[in-house]
Design a protein around this motif. Structure first.
Motif, PDB file in Angstrom:
ATOM      1  N   MET A  40      43.339  52.654  35.683  1.00 20.34           N
ATOM      2  CA  MET A  40      44.047  51.397  35.865  1.00 20.34           C
ATOM      3  C   MET A  40      45.240  51.076  35.262  1.00 20.34           C
ATOM      4  SD  MET A  40      41.740  50.501  37.945  1.00 20.34           S
ATOM      5  CE  MET A  40      42.580  49.182  38.517  1.00 20.34           C
ATOM      6  N   ALA A  41      45.385  51.393  34.087  1.00 21.52           N
ATOM      7  CA  ALA A  41      46.579  51.290  33.568  1.00 21.52           C
ATOM      8  C   ALA A  41      47.934  51.829  34.252  1.00 21.52           C
ATOM      9  CB  ALA A  41      46.796  51.855  31.960  1.00 21.52           C
ATOM     10  N   VAL A  42      47.731  53.130  34.840  1.00 20.28           N
ATOM     11  CA  VAL A  42      48.822  53.963  35.281  1.00 20.28           C
ATOM     12  C   VAL A  42      48.862  53.405  36.865  1.00 20.28           C
ATOM     13  CG1 VAL A  42      49.230  56.171  36.616  1.00 20.28           C
ATOM     14  CG2 VAL A  42      47.963  56.263  34.152  1.00 20.28           C
ATOM     15  N   THR A  43      47.795  52.800  37.492  1.00 16.05           N
ATOM     16  CA  THR A  43      47.624  52.367  38.873  1.00 16.05           C
ATOM     17  C   THR A  43      48.503  50.882  38.647  1.00 16.05           C
ATOM     18  OG1 THR A  43      45.492  53.047  39.146  1.00 16.05           O
ATOM     19  CG2 THR A  43      46.494  51.322  40.589  1.00 16.05           C
ATOM     20  N   ILE A  44      48.496  50.220  37.703  1.00 20.27           N
ATOM     21  CA  ILE A  44      49.240  48.955  37.629  1.00 20.27           C
ATOM     22  C   ILE A  44      50.783  49.195  37.199  1.00 20.27           C
ATOM     23  CG2 ILE A  44      49.446  46.679  36.533  1.00 20.27           C
ATOM     24  CD1 ILE A  44      46.376  46.667  36.299  1.00 20.27           C
ATOM     25  N   VAL A  45      50.866  50.039  36.213  1.00 22.30           N
ATOM     26  CA  VAL A  45      52.429  50.234  35.609  1.00 22.30           C
ATOM     27  C   VAL A  45      53.189  50.926  36.616  1.00 22.30           C
ATOM     28  CG1 VAL A  45      53.353  51.490  33.873  1.00 22.30           C
ATOM     29  CG2 VAL A  45      51.355  50.084  33.197  1.00 22.30           C
ATOM     30  N   LEU A  46      52.922  52.064  37.231  1.00 26.59           N
ATOM     31  CA  LEU A  46      53.531  52.948  37.926  1.00 26.59           C
ATOM     32  C   LEU A  46      54.065  52.555  39.158  1.00 26.59           C
ATOM     33  CD1 LEU A  46      54.863  55.702  37.163  1.00 26.59           C
ATOM     34  CD2 LEU A  46      52.924  56.786  38.161  1.00 26.59           C
ATOM     35  N   SER A  47      55.233  52.376  39.652  1.00 27.28           N
ATOM     36  CA  SER A  47      55.604  52.439  41.064  1.00 27.28           C
ATOM     37  C   SER A  47      55.748  53.702  41.411  1.00 27.28           C
ATOM     38  CB  SER A  47      56.931  51.595  40.953  1.00 27.28           C
ATOM     39  OG  SER A  47      57.681  51.773  41.990  1.00 27.28           O
ATOM     40  N   TYR A  84      42.971  42.265  41.083  1.00 23.51           N
ATOM     41  CA  TYR A  84      43.319  41.754  42.611  1.00 23.51           C
ATOM     42  C   TYR A  84      44.262  40.491  42.581  1.00 23.51           C
ATOM     43  CZ  TYR A  84      40.859  45.304  45.331  1.00 23.51           C
ATOM     44  OH  TYR A  84      40.536  46.415  45.890  1.00 23.51           O
ATOM     45  N   GLN A  85      43.739  39.779  41.675  1.00 28.40           N
ATOM     46  CA  GLN A  85      44.448  38.341  41.326  1.00 28.40           C
ATOM     47  C   GLN A  85      45.964  39.016  41.003  1.00 28.40           C
ATOM     48  OE1 GLN A  85      43.644  35.434  41.820  1.00 28.40           O
ATOM     49  NE2 GLN A  85      41.523  35.528  41.928  1.00 28.40           N
ATOM     50  N   TYR A  86      46.115  40.169  40.226  1.00 27.03           N
ATOM     51  CA  TYR A  86      47.403  40.340  39.900  1.00 27.03           C
ATOM     52  C   TYR A  86      48.108  41.295  41.107  1.00 27.03           C
ATOM     53  CZ  TYR A  86      50.754  41.107  36.258  1.00 27.03           C
ATOM     54  OH  TYR A  86      52.049  40.917  35.571  1.00 27.03           O
ATOM     55  N   VAL A  87      47.544  42.131  41.812  1.00 24.90           N
ATOM     56  CA  VAL A  87      48.345  43.050  42.634  1.00 24.90           C
ATOM     57  C   VAL A  87      48.520  42.185  44.052  1.00 24.90           C
ATOM     58  CG1 VAL A  87      47.728  45.257  41.666  1.00 24.90           C
ATOM     59  CG2 VAL A  87      46.375  44.104  43.385  1.00 24.90           C
ATOM     60  N   ASN A  88      47.474  41.278  44.679  1.00 23.45           N
ATOM     61  CA  ASN A  88      47.663  40.558  45.503  1.00 23.45           C
ATOM     62  C   ASN A  88      47.747  38.936  45.360  1.00 23.45           C
ATOM     63  OD1 ASN A  88      47.401  42.778  46.963  1.00 23.45           O
ATOM     64  ND2 ASN A  88      45.242  42.552  47.009  1.00 23.45           N
ATOM     65  N   PRO A  89      48.887  38.592  44.685  1.00 18.76           N
ATOM     66  CA  PRO A  89      48.863  37.202  44.392  1.00 18.76           C
ATOM     67  C   PRO A  89      49.260  36.350  45.657  1.00 18.76           C
ATOM     68  CG  PRO A  89      50.832  38.508  43.588  1.00 18.76           C
ATOM     69  CD  PRO A  89      50.043  39.548  44.205  1.00 18.76           C
ATOM     70  N   GLY A  90      49.024  35.085  46.081  1.00 19.14           N
ATOM     71  CA  GLY A  90      49.413  34.408  47.085  1.00 19.14           C
ATOM     72  C   GLY A  90      50.828  34.033  46.711  1.00 19.14           C
ATOM     73  N   VAL A  91      51.344  32.932  47.812  1.00 20.23           N
ATOM     74  CA  VAL A  91      52.425  32.511  47.506  1.00 20.23           C
ATOM     75  C   VAL A  91      52.341  30.981  47.263  1.00 20.23           C
ATOM     76  CG1 VAL A  91      54.864  31.886  48.656  1.00 20.23           C
ATOM     77  CG2 VAL A  91      53.606  33.782  49.213  1.00 20.23           C
ATOM     78  N   PRO A  92      52.872  30.286  45.960  1.00 15.47           N
ATOM     79  CA  PRO A  92      53.665  30.800  45.073  1.00 15.47           C
ATOM     80  C   PRO A  92      52.613  31.619  44.205  1.00 15.47           C
ATOM     81  CG  PRO A  92      53.113  28.819  44.415  1.00 15.47           C
ATOM     82  CD  PRO A  92      52.657  28.703  46.215  1.00 15.47           C
ATOM     83  N   PRO A  93      52.938  32.902  43.362  1.00 19.41           N
ATOM     84  CA  PRO A  93      52.155  33.811  42.897  1.00 19.41           C
ATOM     85  C   PRO A  93      51.667  33.075  41.480  1.00 19.41           C
ATOM     86  CG  PRO A  93      54.583  34.374  42.553  1.00 19.41           C
ATOM     87  CD  PRO A  93      54.291  33.155  43.366  1.00 19.41           C
ATOM     88  N   ASP A  94      52.147  32.038  41.044  1.00 17.72           N
ATOM     89  CA  ASP A  94      51.659  31.791  39.724  1.00 17.72           C
ATOM     90  C   ASP A  94      50.078  31.423  39.445  1.00 17.72           C
ATOM     91  OD1 ASP A  94      54.200  32.225  38.573  1.00 17.72           O
ATOM     92  OD2 ASP A  94      55.076  30.282  39.108  1.00 17.72           O
ATOM     93  N   PRO A  95      49.445  30.494  40.437  1.00 15.81           N
ATOM     94  CA  PRO A  95      48.197  30.192  40.110  1.00 15.81           C
ATOM     95  C   PRO A  95      47.247  31.440  40.025  1.00 15.81           C
ATOM     96  CG  PRO A  95      49.111  28.972  41.909  1.00 15.81           C
ATOM     97  CD  PRO A  95      50.159  29.892  41.323  1.00 15.81           C
ATOM     98  N   SER A  96      47.766  32.550  40.799  1.00 10.93           N
ATOM     99  CA  SER A  96      46.891  33.687  40.790  1.00 10.93           C
ATOM    100  C   SER A  96      47.102  34.632  39.576  1.00 10.93           C
ATOM    101  CB  SER A  96      47.289  34.529  42.086  1.00 10.93           C
ATOM    102  OG  SER A  96      46.560  35.654  42.290  1.00 10.93           O
ATOM    103  N   LEU A  97      48.640  34.453  39.143  1.00 16.57           N
ATOM    104  CA  LEU A  97      48.719  35.382  38.076  1.00 16.57           C
ATOM    105  C   LEU A  97      47.973  34.724  36.871  1.00 16.57           C
ATOM    106  CD1 LEU A  97      52.355  36.361  38.240  1.00 16.57           C
ATOM    107  CD2 LEU A  97      50.375  37.659  39.055  1.00 16.57           C
ATOM    108  N   ASP A  98      48.140  33.258  36.669  1.00 14.58           N
ATOM    109  CA  ASP A  98      47.335  32.594  35.530  1.00 14.58           C
ATOM    110  C   ASP A  98      45.961  32.943  35.688  1.00 14.58           C
ATOM    111  OD1 ASP A  98      49.572  31.427  34.638  1.00 14.58           O
ATOM    112  OD2 ASP A  98      49.237  29.604  35.571  1.00 14.58           O
ATOM    113  N   ARG A  99      45.160  33.093  36.687  1.00 17.36           N
ATOM    114  CA  ARG A  99      43.730  33.359  36.924  1.00 17.36           C
ATOM    115  C   ARG A  99      43.651  34.874  36.055  1.00 17.36           C
ATOM    116  NH1 ARG A  99      43.886  30.322  41.812  1.00 17.36           N
ATOM    117  NH2 ARG A  99      44.368  32.012  43.138  1.00 17.36           N
TER     118      ARG A  99
END
Lengths: 314, 358
Positions: free
Chosen positions: A238-245, B311-326
């Motif tokens: 997971m760490a690599v998945t998130i960090v690496l572009s 998933y909250q982090y990689v697919n945040p909605g618009v605006p992203p902040d509520p999702s990132l906070d979660r």
């Protein structure tokens, strides 16, 4: 010889039903471990088989499984080896600090602090690497590219987001640090006290004592622990998945935005959205990862076990 | 007779005085050097250089200072020793930096959503602000609970086998492979569970039980190891006393050996749970994610804390902040759970540690 017969007849245990059931259950549990390990290999192979036998153009990427896995395997090895190069010397010095330099009363607590590093879930390292570490490396990476750009590792151009192989390596190094430290500490704890005292009696300074008595004793544990850490780094997801572009190229350039992915990160990124042959291909790459980590772990355990046979304890 | 002795002594004395006296630095000297180094490093940092560079400068300055003085006063061997001491100590401090940074980041970003709604709402139909991780908490508890239900009996029985029954080659082989099994990458464990269930139920299957099986693969070796270690600590006298009372072996194990070692085993199991409760990768490929509460681990996708944070982090909605906070709050919750489990494990082992002697 009635005298010798009588006690043996008495001592021979009567096999009760409860004994049989319990012995059977626990033996079964022991064998289950072996079956699970064999099962991991077998089931992965079965599910990977369609991809291995499919015509190359149907596999994602269109050039067959081997060429699909190769850049990933390169990225996996690159990140794990460099992470190890950073973590192993650091882990040995930390083990030395906790065992020989820290005040006696604090030593256990300080060791526990290092163990806490292992308790942090890998997704949190990913979020941290993405948010804190990646932006922090942009400046130093620029300096590296300007001044050490002739080394292929730092050729640049520097990634603007910092989501580079370098950050992935640093995060991996932090993550494998505690496991290496733990194994090495365990070995240092078994160093025969007489060796240490003999070195001190000859007038050795602390460092000379460590070099003469402690490090040679711990050498194979250090090697084994490093290989264990390598195994962890190879499989970390997971760490690599998130960090690496990721852009998929095969390059040793650590600070640009064109990074090869790793097997584990690729599976985590692709698997949820994949169907059909793509899933089989990903499982095939998982099988490669399993084979590599299995070999590394077996070698590591062999080295560590060999040491315990020759330790001062026996 | 007494005259030569005296001259010998006198000559000894003069020799000692003539030879270079081994001098040592006073104990406050390194601290003085450290103070100077920190002062310089701090000034430079305040003057606008980054904090990291300032710290490096401080350490380098300190080492240079101490080594030079020590070399002049104490000789090269002591100087080297002092240099190593500094390097070893700063390596330890360096390793603490990421730990502190991780904890500080998660706590400062994660407290934003530590409210009632976060713990009592799922993400069903939530767009933008609001929503919570109730569905993920129930999912994590159920899947980890199932994994514990699978791993503890199997792991404990295997540990019992290794200590009480196993002899010869098979025991060596199993011990070795238990160790090797602890190194299986978590994503491979997830793929294993997926492959197993895909063979039985067809491809594309997702359910909570699969996640539990994947986590068990990671958990079993930890339980086996801690059971084995603890059973080995049980004194043989207890076993022999039970045998002497004609207790069958299985009752001896269940009534004497395991109760004696129970605290240690409980510690090991708690640490094993702490290890798997934060696992993301195996759940990502077996359980997936959903926005609603699913309390049936035998059917369909379930949400779990780490996967939902991902998933909250990689697919945040618009605006992203509520999702990132979660995502950060879920991460904070996760780290609190893991630290609490670690603490509980320490407490168990401390509270019920076998008393030596007495």
């Amino acid at each position: 010889m009635p005298l010798s017969e009588t006690p043996s007849a008495v001592a021979r245990p009567r096999l009760r039903a409860g004994d049989r059931v319990f012995a059977g259950l626990s033996t079964g549990a022991g064998l289950l471990i072996l079956f699970v390990l064999a099962g991991v290999a077998a089931f992965l192979l079965v599910e990977a088989w369609p991809a291995l036998t499919a015509p190359p153009e149907e596999v994602p990427g269109g050039r067959g499984v081997a060429l699909y896995v190769w850049p990933l395997l390169f990225g996996t090895a690159l990140s794990a080896v460099f992470a190890l190069l950073i973590a192993a010397p650091l882990a040995v010095t930390i083990a030395l600090f906790v065992t020989y330099y820290a005040p006696r009363a604090l030593a256990q607590g300080l060791g526990y602090l290092i163990d806490l590093l292992a308790a942090v879930p890998s997704i949190i390292y990913g979020l941290w690497g993405f948010t804190v570490l990646a932006p922090a490396t942009v400046g130093p990476s620029g300096w590296l590219a300007d001044n050490l750009g002739f080394i292929p590792l730092f050729a640049g151009p520097v990634s603007a987001t910092g989501r580079t192989m370098l950050v992935a390596i640093l995060v991996l190094a932090v993550m494998i640090l505690p496991i290496i430290t733990a194994v090495v500490r365990e070995a240092f704890r078994q160093v025969p006290r007489l060796h240490e005292e003999a070195a001190r009696a000859l007038g050795a300074t602390q460092w000379e004592m460590l070099r003469m008595a402690v490090l040679p004793f711990g050498r194979s544990a250090i090697i084994g622990a490093s290989m264990l850490g390598l195994g962890r780094a190879l499989g970390e997801t997971m760490a690599v998945t998130i960090v690496l572009s990721v852009s998929g190229g095969v390059t040793v350039n650590l600070i640009s935005s064109g990074n090869p992915s790793t097997i584990a990160a690729d599976i985590a990124l692709q698997f949820p959205e994949s169907t059909g042959l793509a899933v089989n291909t990903l499982i095939a790459s998982g099988l490669v990862l399993f084979a590599v980590t299995f070999a590394v772990n077996m070698a590591a355990r062999t080295v560590i076990n060999r040491r315990s046979e020759f330790s001062g304890a026996n | 007779m007494s005259v030569p002795t005296r001259t010998e002594r006198e000559s000894d004395l003069t020799l000692t005085e003539a030879a270079p006296v081994r001098r040592t630095l006073p104990p406050w000297a390194p601290y003085a050097a450290l103070a100077v180094a920190i002062a310089v490093g701090g000034t430079v940092t305040l003057a606008g250089v980054s904090a990291g560079l300032g710290a490096v400068l401080t350490v380098v300055l300190y080492v240079a200072c101490v080594v030079t003085v020590s070399r002049l006063v104490e000789g090269p061997r002591k100087a080297k020793d002092r240099a190593v001491t500094t390097v070893v100590t700063s390596a330890f401090l360096l390793a603490l930096a990421p730990l502190i940074s991780v904890l500080a980041t998660v706590i400062s970003r994660g407290t934003a959503r530590m409210d009632v709604e976060f713990f009592t709402f799922s993400m069903r139909g939530v767009v933008g602000e609001g929503g919570g991780v109730y569905h993920a908490i129930t999912g994590t508890l159920m899947i980890t609970g199932l994994a514990t239900l699978i791993s503890v009996p199997v792991g404990m029985l295997c540990g019992v086998y290794l200590v009480e029954y196993a002899k010869g080659r098979l025991a060596t082989v199993i011990t070795f492979f238990v160790d090797v099994m602890t190194g299986i990458p978590s994503i491979v464990a997830g793929l294993f569970a997926y492959a197993l269930f895909a063979l039985i139920l067809g491809p594309g299957v997702r359910m909570g039980l699969m996640g539990a099986v994947a986590l068990s693969v990671l958990m079993i070796p930890v339980v086996v190891r801690s059971t084995e270690e603890m059973l080995k600590l049980v004194p043989n006298e207890l076993r022999e006393a039970a045998y002497a009372l004609a207790v069958p072996k299985w009752r001896m194990i269940l009534k004497v050996v395991i109760p004696t070692a129970l605290a240690g085993i409980a510690t090991g199991v708690t640490l094993a749970i702490a290890r798997v409760i934060g696992e993301t990768a195996p759940l990502l490929v077996t359980v997936g994610i959903t926005q609603s509460v699913n309390l049936n681990p035998f059917d369909g996708r379930m949400a779990t804390l780490p996967v939902s944070a991902y998933y909250q982090y990689v697919n945040p909605g618009v605006p992203p902040d509520p999702s990132l906070d979660r995502a950060w709050s879920a991460a904070l919750l996760l780290i609190i759970i893991v630290m609490a489990l670690n603490l509980v494990a320490r407490l168990i082992s401390h509270r019920f540690a076998p008393k030596s002697g007495g």
